[in-house]
Design a protein around this motif. Sequence first.
Motif, PDB file in Angstrom:
ATOM      1  N   PHE A   1      -0.257   1.831  10.206  1.00  0.00           N
ATOM      2  CA  PHE A   1      -1.246   2.425  11.099  1.00  0.00           C
ATOM      3  C   PHE A   1      -1.846   3.670  10.445  1.00  0.00           C
ATOM      4  N   ILE A   2      -3.141   3.865  10.673  1.00  0.00           N
ATOM      5  CA  ILE A   2      -3.830   5.041  10.143  1.00  0.00           C
ATOM      6  C   ILE A   2      -3.437   6.279  10.934  1.00  0.00           C
ATOM      7  N   SER A   3      -3.434   6.132  12.248  1.00  0.00           N
ATOM      8  CA  SER A   3      -3.056   7.241  13.122  1.00  0.00           C
ATOM      9  C   SER A   3      -2.298   6.701  14.325  1.00  0.00           C
ATOM     10  N   LEU A   4      -1.228   7.379  14.667  1.00  0.00           N
ATOM     11  CA  LEU A   4      -0.438   6.988  15.825  1.00  0.00           C
ATOM     12  C   LEU A   4      -1.046   7.689  17.037  1.00  0.00           C
ATOM     13  N   TRP A   5      -1.975   7.000  17.691  1.00  0.00           N
ATOM     14  CA  TRP A   5      -2.734   7.623  18.766  1.00  0.00           C
ATOM     15  C   TRP A   5      -1.960   7.640  20.077  1.00  0.00           C
ATOM     16  N   ASP A   6      -1.274   6.541  20.387  1.00  0.00           N
ATOM     17  CA  ASP A   6      -0.533   6.463  21.651  1.00  0.00           C
ATOM     18  C   ASP A   6       0.618   5.484  21.481  1.00  0.00           C
ATOM     19  N   ALA A   7       1.626   5.616  22.338  1.00  0.00           N
ATOM     20  CA  ALA A   7       2.782   4.723  22.323  1.00  0.00           C
ATOM     21  C   ALA A   7       3.234   4.474  23.755  1.00  0.00           C
ATOM     22  N   TRP A   8       3.712   3.264  24.024  1.00  0.00           N
ATOM     23  CA  TRP A   8       4.249   2.941  25.341  1.00  0.00           C
ATOM     24  C   TRP A   8       5.257   1.817  25.191  1.00  0.00           C
ATOM     25  N   ILE A   9       5.990   1.566  26.274  1.00  0.00           N
ATOM     26  CA  ILE A   9       7.051   0.555  26.276  1.00  0.00           C
ATOM     27  C   ILE A   9       6.616  -0.649  27.102  1.00  0.00           C
ATOM     28  N   GLU A  10       6.834  -1.842  26.561  1.00  0.00           N
ATOM     29  CA  GLU A  10       6.667  -3.089  27.308  1.00  0.00           C
ATOM     30  C   GLU A  10       7.958  -3.885  27.145  1.00  0.00           C
ATOM     31  N   GLY A  11       8.761  -3.926  28.203  1.00  0.00           N
ATOM     32  CA  GLY A  11      10.039  -4.629  28.111  1.00  0.00           C
ATOM     33  C   GLY A  11      10.930  -4.014  27.059  1.00  0.00           C
ATOM     34  N   LYS A  12      11.259  -4.776  26.019  1.00  0.00           N
ATOM     35  CA  LYS A  12      12.084  -4.272  24.925  1.00  0.00           C
ATOM     36  C   LYS A  12      11.254  -4.040  23.663  1.00  0.00           C
ATOM     37  N   THR A  13       9.996  -3.704  23.883  1.00  0.00           N
ATOM     38  CA  THR A  13       9.066  -3.524  22.771  1.00  0.00           C
ATOM     39  C   THR A  13       8.414  -2.149  22.826  1.00  0.00           C
ATOM     40  N   ILE A  14       8.313  -1.510  21.656  1.00  0.00           N
ATOM     41  CA  ILE A  14       7.563  -0.264  21.521  1.00  0.00           C
ATOM     42  C   ILE A  14       6.172  -0.628  21.009  1.00  0.00           C
ATOM     43  N   CYS A  15       5.154  -0.275  21.758  1.00  0.00           N
ATOM     44  CA  CYS A  15       3.775  -0.580  21.376  1.00  0.00           C
ATOM     45  C   CYS A  15       3.112   0.670  20.816  1.00  0.00           C
ATOM     46  N   ILE A  16       2.443   0.501  19.693  1.00  0.00           N
ATOM     47  CA  ILE A  16       1.748   1.593  19.014  1.00  0.00           C
ATOM     48  C   ILE A  16       0.259   1.282  19.008  1.00  0.00           C
TER      49      ILE A  16
ATOM     50  N   ASP B   1      -3.191   2.206  17.289  1.00  0.00           N
ATOM     51  CA  ASP B   1      -3.896   2.835  16.174  1.00  0.00           C
ATOM     52  C   ASP B   1      -5.389   2.725  16.459  1.00  0.00           C
ATOM     53  N   MET B   2      -5.958   3.767  17.082  1.00  0.00           N
ATOM     54  CA  MET B   2      -7.359   3.684  17.485  1.00  0.00           C
ATOM     55  C   MET B   2      -8.283   3.664  16.271  1.00  0.00           C
ATOM     56  N   ASN B   3      -7.939   4.424  15.233  1.00  0.00           N
ATOM     57  CA  ASN B   3      -8.784   4.447  14.035  1.00  0.00           C
ATOM     58  C   ASN B   3      -8.715   3.116  13.283  1.00  0.00           C
ATOM     59  N   GLY B   4      -7.528   2.514  13.261  1.00  0.00           N
ATOM     60  CA  GLY B   4      -7.367   1.227  12.590  1.00  0.00           C
ATOM     61  C   GLY B   4      -7.712   0.040  13.454  1.00  0.00           C
ATOM     62  N   LYS B   5      -8.021   0.311  14.734  1.00  0.00           N
ATOM     63  CA  LYS B   5      -8.419  -0.735  15.690  1.00  0.00           C
ATOM     64  C   LYS B   5      -7.386  -1.859  15.769  1.00  0.00           C
ATOM     65  N   LYS B   6      -6.136  -1.457  16.035  1.00  0.00           N
ATOM     66  CA  LYS B   6      -5.089  -2.461  16.188  1.00  0.00           C
ATOM     67  C   LYS B   6      -3.927  -1.903  16.996  1.00  0.00           C
ATOM     68  N   ILE B   7      -3.134  -2.823  17.510  1.00  0.00           N
ATOM     69  CA  ILE B   7      -1.914  -2.491  18.248  1.00  0.00           C
ATOM     70  C   ILE B   7      -0.751  -3.141  17.524  1.00  0.00           C
ATOM     71  N   LEU B   8       0.292  -2.354  17.273  1.00  0.00           N
ATOM     72  CA  LEU B   8       1.477  -2.846  16.579  1.00  0.00           C
ATOM     73  C   LEU B   8       2.654  -2.808  17.541  1.00  0.00           C
TER      74      LEU B   8
END
Length: 360
Positions: free
Chosen positions: A112-127, A129-136
């Motif tokens: 990821f270029i920038s870690l813009w936000d993070a949240w939890i979905e079940g047993k998953t950490i979602c990241i 990356d607004m600059n990279g236009k993707k969710i990891l």
Amino acid sequence: MNKEKWYMRKYLIVFVILGCIAGCKQSEKSDNKIIIPIDLEKMHEIDLQGEYAMRICLTDNGNPALVDEVKKILFVEGQYIIQGRNKILAFDAQSGVCKMSFSGQGRARDEFISLWDAWIEGKTICIYDMNGKKILRYDFNGNLSEVISIADKASNYPFQVLAKTIGGYYVGKRVYGSVKHNIELNLYDKDFEFVKEIGDLKIESGIYLGYPFFVYSPTEVLYHRYLYNDIYAIDDKQNVTVKYYVDFGENNVPLNPNFKDEYDRIDFVNNSKKDYGTLVSNIYESDKYFCFRFLCERGKCLGVYDKSSGEAASFVFTPFSSASIIDVYVFDDKALLVTQDMDKTCLTTISVDDLLKNNR
């Protein structure tokens, strides 16, 4: 310049955590919203070395851990997930031992270029990356499990932050664009495709201070805005209504019609000699309490609204002599105070029940 530091220069970033709902005051209901009165002169002072406080200091491989720039803390399955500066760390909530960390900063598909936000979905950490236009997506061990490109999705309605709803959809705060007065909140499907605009709030600026916008309550998503005192509830039909209003009385930032946007409000507060209550954030709701953090001249503050009694209380916390209070959250009806002292980050918890003993 960091926008948060710029905004807080009036307050010198003392970072003393205070309680936010006025001591011994009764809340009121108006138009189905609960008005929570706050008196900045009537806050209970709590010593972080007091009998109800439990403190742990974070460690990594047996050494003190100093988390660089704590932006957000999540609590799940007995561990604190901390979003730092382009890094995610997980610490055991009882011992403070680091269980996992990863960064992965870069331009490759799995970075990821920038870690813009993070949240939890079940047993998953979602990241996000607004600059990279993707969710990891990562598991709790820090292993990458999925990368979702959103470069071609919702291109006309890009989002700044997201919250997943009970139905699997997402509510997102829209990115500030070239056209002013766009609707602020949008609905996106499970694949992050734009569905529709919701509510009638108008986005005023692209300011982002790093505080969580959304939080889950038992039956809805709660949402707040910088520099305003309304707390909104978003139900499963995407209705947006004001649920709480934090009333600082004479210490409210005035709703000046001459303010063009949020930056005008920031300048007004920075240039004023008056002590304003503002930056309501880190909101939390359970069956018993509604809690939130706010800022005034004494630093960051915590407020507690007791749903059963209808009473509100506010608190200011005194840290260890050499420590600085970075932020305050509430999880599982316990206040969590983040402090930094020289080379270590520490977490102190005090139950809301114990805090309210000072209000009786």
